[in-house]
Design an enzyme around this catalytic site. Structure first.
Site, PDB file in Angstrom:
ATOM      1  CB  ILE A  12      -0.953   0.010   1.215  1.00 46.42           C
ATOM      2  CG1 ILE A  12      -1.832  -1.245   1.206  1.00 46.42           C
ATOM      3  CG2 ILE A  12      -1.819   1.270   1.222  1.00 46.42           C
ATOM      4  CD1 ILE A  12      -2.656  -1.441   2.477  1.00 46.42           C
ATOM      5  CG  LEU A  33      14.536  -1.564   1.684  1.00 50.60           C
ATOM      6  CD1 LEU A  33      15.812  -1.446   0.853  1.00 50.60           C
ATOM      7  CD2 LEU A  33      13.311  -1.440   0.769  1.00 50.60           C
ATOM      8  CB  ALA A  81       2.798  -2.273   9.807  1.00 49.91           C
ATOM      9  CB  THR A 130      -6.004  -3.061   9.708  1.00 44.54           C
ATOM     10  OG1 THR A 130      -6.880  -4.130   9.393  1.00 44.54           O
ATOM     11  CG2 THR A 130      -5.447  -3.308  11.099  1.00 44.54           C
ATOM     12  CG  ASP A 131     -11.220  -4.146   8.278  1.00 43.94           C
ATOM     13  OD1 ASP A 131     -10.133  -4.742   8.345  1.00 43.94           O
ATOM     14  OD2 ASP A 131     -12.125  -4.481   7.481  1.00 43.94           O
ATOM     15  CD  GLU A 132      -6.879  -8.117   9.640  1.00 43.46           C
ATOM     16  OE1 GLU A 132      -6.432  -8.920  10.464  1.00 43.46           O
ATOM     17  OE2 GLU A 132      -6.522  -8.091   8.453  1.00 43.46           O
ATOM     18  CE1 TYR A 155      -1.127  -5.966  10.589  1.00 45.76           C
ATOM     19  CE2 TYR A 155      -3.370  -6.782  10.331  1.00 45.76           C
ATOM     20  CZ  TYR A 155      -2.388  -5.851  10.030  1.00 45.76           C
ATOM     21  OH  TYR A 155      -2.663  -4.808   9.175  1.00 45.76           O
ATOM     22  CG  ASN A 254     -11.722 -15.662   2.312  1.00 46.57           C
ATOM     23  OD1 ASN A 254     -11.828 -14.466   2.035  1.00 46.57           O
ATOM     24  ND2 ASN A 254     -11.109 -16.082   3.403  1.00 46.57           N
ATOM     25  N   PRO A 286      -6.010 -20.422  13.050  1.00 41.59           N
ATOM     26  CG  PRO A 286      -4.184 -20.892  14.442  1.00 41.59           C
ATOM     27  CD  PRO A 286      -4.569 -20.681  13.014  1.00 41.59           C
TER      28      PRO A 286
END
Ligand SMILES: NC(=O)c1ccc[n+]([C@@H]2O[C@H](COP(=O)([O-])OP(=O)(O)OC[C@H]3O[C@@H](n4cnc5c(N)ncnc54)[C@H](O)[C@@H]3O)[C@@H](O)[C@H]2O)c1
Length: 346
Positions: A12, A33, A81, A130-132, A155, A254, A286
């Protein structure tokens, strides 16, 4: 405007860098990197006089201070990130170090630079998240900016922690921040460990296409170039201290997404058997969140932003891009962990 973009050699971040330069902004790309980066992602702008690269780690405070002093940016867009949920299950430490501690060091470096400049209220620290962080939805409902945080993977927990740090630096020190929380991105230059490139490349190689569990997990997909456009909109027009949810209004299970990709490949690169025959259900991740879906009405109503690419159009563009850019993805297949199953847990 001169923008310091962190993580600009990633998926992104590089879309942001390419778009910002195309719009005439000066960009300093700060990137460590890691395995997920690829200098080829910014090749289209590498020779532009508007573009500079700084090979640095956001955990390195001395390097950050030097970069702020040397480049004197008007704004920071923080995308650096560790970003792969499966890797966060196998090795959470790197996620805490970069996403939490690294964000802390970047905030401190930005604050000290901003103080030295006399606290300009035109300065912006844009934290890209993130929406997570909101956890998992049931069959219905949408994440709004008011949804309580409920991260469920290493994460998403590390990203939630970084969001809290950014809000705390705004409240406590008055640092001028904006935040955004986005749904799943896809498109060109997507590293080949994430779902969509895995599907395309495995299908091209006649290899099994792995689908976690029964493939019923639903994600809300956004074309990466639309996200980059939304991020520049939030940076320039977002209200101080406010957060914006960004999504594509493209919910897809998915398994349906994988079938869509196979159908596009059947048309563009037909094989003896349909590519869908390669679909193979594998053990689920998981703690796999069931459904993410974004209510993006705030950014639409307040900032006038809407996605420009439909899911079908974006998937077609993405498949074509991978078909035409083998030189980009081929060398990445030998990078550490690519092509192997990660994040099965113990
Ligand atoms: N990919 C998505 O679908 C998605 C959705 C919403 C939000 N986000 C967020 O957007 C940002 C970018 O995601 P992405 O998918 O482009 O990630 P990516 O993994 O493709 O890129 C991350 C980049 O950050 C760099 N980086 C990692 N650790 C670093 C460090 N310690 N110091 C400096 N640079 C470092 C890497 O080298 C890489 O270039 C992340 O903050 C992620 O949480 C991603």
């Amino acid at each position: 405007m001169k923008i310091l973009v962190t993580g600009g050699a990633g998926f992104i971040g590089s879309a942001v860098v390419r778009l910002a330069v195309a719009r005439g902004h000066e960009v300093v790309n700060l990137d460590a990197l890691t395995y997920a980066a690829n200098p080829a992602n910014v090749a289209p702008v590498a020779d532009s006089p508007l573009y500079r690269f700084e090979h640095a780690d956001i955990r390195d405070r001395a390097a950050l201070d030097r970069i702020f002093a040397e480049h004197a940016p008007d704004a920071v867009m923080h995308l650096a990130a560790e970003s792969h949920v499966d890797r966060s299950i196998d090795g959470p430490a790197a996620f805490m170090e970069t996403n939490v501690t690294g964000t802390f060091h970047l905030l401190e470096a930005a604050r000290s630079y901003w103080l030295a400049k006399g606290r300009p209220d035109t300065f912006r620290f844009h934290h890209v998240s993130t929406d997570e962080v909101f956890g998992s939805l049931g069959e219905t409902g949408l994440f709004t900016e008011e949804t309580a945080y409920d991260p469920r993977s290493p994460y998403s927990a590390s990203k939630a922690a970084s969001d809290h740090l950014v809000r705390a630096w705004a409240e406590t020190y008055g640092l001028p921040v904006v935040l955004s929380n986005c749904s799943n991105n896809y498109g060109p230059y997507h590293f080949p460990e994430k779902l969509i490139p895995v599907v395309i490349l495995n299908a091209l190689h006649g290899q099994p296409i792995p689908v976690y569990g029964e493939g019923r997990n639903v994600r809300d997909w956004l074309y990466v170039e639309d996200h980059a456009d939304a991020l520049l909109t939030v940076l320039q027009d977002g209200a101080l201290g406010r957060s914006y949810n960004i999504g594509g209004n493209n919910e897809r299970a998915n398994i349906d997404l994988v079938r869509d990709l196979c159908a596009i490949l059947d048309r563009l690169r037909p094989d003896a058997a349909p590519h869908g025959d390669l679909i193979t259900f594998v053990a689920d991740r998981p703690g796999h969140d069931l459904r993410y879906a974004i209510d993006a009405s705030r950014i639409r109503d307040e900032l006038g932003w809407q996605p420009s690419v439909t899911l079908q159009e974006g998937l077609e563009r993405t498949v074509r891009w991978y078909l035409e850019n083998e030189d980009w993805w081929r060398p990445l297949l030998s990078r550490d962990g690519v092509g192997t199953r990660l994040g099965v847990g113990s």
